[in-house]
Design a protein around this motif. Sequence first.
Motif, PDB file in Angstrom:
ATOM      1  N   LYS A 190       0.835  -1.212   0.000  1.00 18.86           N
ATOM      2  CA  LYS A 190       0.000   0.000   0.000  1.00 18.86           C
ATOM      3  C   LYS A 190       0.867   1.259   0.000  1.00 18.86           C
ATOM      4  N   VAL A 191       1.896   1.247   0.847  1.00 18.01           N
ATOM      5  CA  VAL A 191       2.764   2.440   0.952  1.00 18.01           C
ATOM      6  C   VAL A 191       3.451   2.672  -0.384  1.00 18.01           C
ATOM      7  N   GLU A 192       3.909   1.601  -1.002  1.00 15.18           N
ATOM      8  CA  GLU A 192       4.595   1.763  -2.287  1.00 15.18           C
ATOM      9  C   GLU A 192       3.648   2.272  -3.372  1.00 15.18           C
ATOM     10  N   ARG A 193       2.386   1.872  -3.264  1.00 13.40           N
ATOM     11  CA  ARG A 193       1.404   2.349  -4.262  1.00 13.40           C
ATOM     12  C   ARG A 193       0.874   3.744  -3.903  1.00 13.40           C
ATOM     13  N   GLY A 194       1.255   4.244  -2.736  1.00 11.71           N
ATOM     14  CA  GLY A 194       0.787   5.571  -2.308  1.00 11.71           C
ATOM     15  C   GLY A 194      -0.649   5.555  -1.821  1.00 11.71           C
ATOM     16  N   GLU A 195      -1.117   4.391  -1.350  1.00 13.46           N
ATOM     17  CA  GLU A 195      -2.504   4.284  -0.871  1.00 13.46           C
ATOM     18  C   GLU A 195      -2.617   4.696   0.589  1.00 13.46           C
ATOM     19  N   ARG A 196      -3.756   5.196   0.932  1.00 14.69           N
ATOM     20  CA  ARG A 196      -4.026   5.606   2.321  1.00 14.69           C
ATOM     21  C   ARG A 196      -4.102   4.371   3.228  1.00 14.69           C
ATOM     22  N   LEU A 197      -3.493   4.473   4.418  1.00 16.79           N
ATOM     23  CA  LEU A 197      -3.532   3.351   5.365  1.00 16.79           C
ATOM     24  C   LEU A 197      -4.775   3.463   6.253  1.00 16.79           C
ATOM     25  N   SER A 198      -5.234   2.302   6.722  1.00 21.83           N
ATOM     26  CA  SER A 198      -6.457   2.257   7.534  1.00 21.83           C
ATOM     27  C   SER A 198      -6.121   2.298   9.029  1.00 21.83           C
ATOM     28  N   LEU A 257       3.399   7.658   8.336  1.00 19.67           N
ATOM     29  CA  LEU A 257       2.700   6.718   7.451  1.00 19.67           C
ATOM     30  C   LEU A 257       1.189   6.977   7.402  1.00 19.67           C
ATOM     31  N   LEU A 258       0.606   7.340   8.532  1.00 25.53           N
ATOM     32  CA  LEU A 258      -0.856   7.542   8.539  1.00 25.53           C
ATOM     33  C   LEU A 258      -1.256   8.919   8.002  1.00 25.53           C
ATOM     34  N   LEU A 259      -0.409   9.914   8.259  1.00 29.64           N
ATOM     35  CA  LEU A 259      -0.790  11.292   7.902  1.00 29.64           C
ATOM     36  C   LEU A 259      -0.332  11.637   6.485  1.00 29.64           C
ATOM     37  N   ASP A 260      -0.959  10.971   5.525  1.00 29.97           N
ATOM     38  CA  ASP A 260      -0.526  11.168   4.136  1.00 29.97           C
ATOM     39  C   ASP A 260      -0.826  12.570   3.621  1.00 29.97           C
ATOM     40  N   ASN A 261      -1.710  13.307   4.289  1.00 26.47           N
ATOM     41  CA  ASN A 261      -2.036  14.662   3.824  1.00 26.47           C
ATOM     42  C   ASN A 261      -1.328  15.752   4.644  1.00 26.47           C
ATOM     43  N   PHE A 262      -0.388  15.359   5.480  1.00 24.74           N
ATOM     44  CA  PHE A 262       0.465  16.331   6.175  1.00 24.74           C
ATOM     45  C   PHE A 262       1.812  16.353   5.452  1.00 24.74           C
ATOM     46  N   ASP A 263       2.262  17.549   5.096  1.00 25.19           N
ATOM     47  CA  ASP A 263       3.547  17.619   4.394  1.00 25.19           C
ATOM     48  C   ASP A 263       4.716  17.305   5.311  1.00 25.19           C
ATOM     49  N   HIS A 264       4.608  17.722   6.576  1.00 19.95           N
ATOM     50  CA  HIS A 264       5.802  17.663   7.428  1.00 19.95           C
ATOM     51  C   HIS A 264       5.538  16.944   8.753  1.00 19.95           C
ATOM     52  N   ILE A 265       6.503  16.138   9.161  1.00 15.54           N
ATOM     53  CA  ILE A 265       6.488  15.494  10.488  1.00 15.54           C
ATOM     54  C   ILE A 265       7.750  15.969  11.207  1.00 15.54           C
ATOM     55  N   LYS A 266       7.521  16.470  12.423  1.00 14.98           N
ATOM     56  CA  LYS A 266       8.637  17.064  13.172  1.00 14.98           C
ATOM     57  C   LYS A 266       9.121  16.176  14.307  1.00 14.98           C
ATOM     58  N   SER A 267      10.429  16.136  14.474  1.00 14.71           N
ATOM     59  CA  SER A 267      11.002  15.569  15.697  1.00 14.71           C
ATOM     60  C   SER A 267      11.468  16.766  16.526  1.00 14.71           C
ATOM     61  N   PHE A 268      10.754  17.037  17.607  1.00 14.12           N
ATOM     62  CA  PHE A 268      11.075  18.216  18.432  1.00 14.12           C
ATOM     63  C   PHE A 268      12.269  17.828  19.317  1.00 14.12           C
ATOM     64  N   TRP A 269      13.446  18.340  18.955  1.00 17.13           N
ATOM     65  CA  TRP A 269      14.687  17.838  19.556  1.00 17.13           C
ATOM     66  C   TRP A 269      14.737  18.065  21.070  1.00 17.13           C
ATOM     67  N   ILE A 270      14.036  19.086  21.553  1.00 14.05           N
ATOM     68  CA  ILE A 270      14.082  19.347  23.001  1.00 14.05           C
ATOM     69  C   ILE A 270      13.435  18.189  23.753  1.00 14.05           C
ATOM     70  N   MET A 271      12.376  17.647  23.225  1.00 12.54           N
ATOM     71  CA  MET A 271      11.718  16.540  23.912  1.00 12.54           C
ATOM     72  C   MET A 271      12.345  15.204  23.552  1.00 12.54           C
ATOM     73  N   ASN A 272      12.799  15.060  22.324  1.00 16.99           N
ATOM     74  CA  ASN A 272      13.327  13.761  21.872  1.00 16.99           C
ATOM     75  C   ASN A 272      14.828  13.621  22.059  1.00 16.99           C
ATOM     76  N   THR A 273      15.504  14.691  22.370  1.00 13.29           N
ATOM     77  CA  THR A 273      16.960  14.806  22.391  1.00 13.29           C
ATOM     78  C   THR A 273      17.511  14.932  20.961  1.00 13.29           C
TER      79      THR A 273
END
Length: 384
Positions: free
Chosen positions: A17-25, A284-300
Amino acid sequence: MTALAREFTGIEDIREKVERGERLSFEDGVRLYRHPNLSEVGALANLVRERKHGDKAYYVRNQHINYTNICNKFCKFCSFYAKKGGPEPYEMSLEEVRRVVRKYKDIRITEIHSVGGINPRIPYEYYLDFIRVIKEERPGIHVKAFTAVEIVQIAEVGKKSIEETLADLKEAGLDSLPGGGIEVLSDRVHRELFGRKLNGEEWKRVARAAAALGLPQYATMLYGHIETVEERVDHLIQLRELQDETGHFLCMTPLSFHPEKTELEHIPMPTGEMDLRNIAVSRLLLDNFDHIKSFWIMNTPAITQIALWYGADDCDGTVLEYEITYEPGKYGYKNQALTPENMRYMIREAGRTPVERDSHYNEIPYDEEDDTPRGSRIPLPVVG
Ligand code: SF4
């Protein structure tokens, strides 16, 4: 479309599904959270991340202002609000706001990010003047301020509707709304951890009103407390549905819960595994969000470097004066700022290409000669 030339034990159908660009359930999301091989989940997320952004890893030059820690919501997961035996109460006057903006006036930043407690003593006009003061001192700066819970409070104190309040704030110079305010869209978690704060429907109402006014917003999910895997997936899918409707979210940040100095201190802190998995599943789930952030202060910074291969394309910012998760100088956390050189070094060492961005993710040109060559050593702040 890029494909992964390998077998994925037990999640082969999701890989396809991911390779085909399909939305995950919903079910796919739960399986990804439960899949024992995190590297496989990360590789799928990386496929999506590289499809969207190639090798780029974004950061912003920003300053945080937390204008008050007085709050009447008493959320169980919060270590920031003033309480007996905890942080001393404070409330910044507008002159203090002006001073703290001036303090860093010589440092080039493009964004001021501001949130605070729900302090019933603060009048409506303060919030408008707060933004005006920042804009007077830093004309042209992007002001990202006030989570949905603060917006509800500002509206209440001003006896105005959410729509009128947002319009007034926008008129005063507000440019976008930060994430936060809801933590996890689950009635159960809301009841148990933050029942005095707005609920999911109210949070969505603020989001829709912001979208209608053309104010972009950021989204978050606080994980690692009492939420279940199903509640996390449900949260992500609710965000995805809202984004389908409004299209106004710029980025999603999974936020790692820090139990120290909260009422949930007995809960172990999220591990690196949990941090990376939440970033990967969000990507993987948020196919309509352009950006996913790793907030370094919380994650190191260390986890953020790996997260850039597990779905994250953004590291947040250089961050001056952050006080929400750690109180600087207390608990051994002294340094909460990365210089732009630190930030670029961190990204380069992770094997990605650093790209400075503004708050709308427009790229800002940078002089490559200012970069530290890969392999040279710049000490990064020790956080976490
Ligand atoms: S999370 Fe926000 S609303 Fe809740 S207690 Fe902390 S400052 Fe107040």
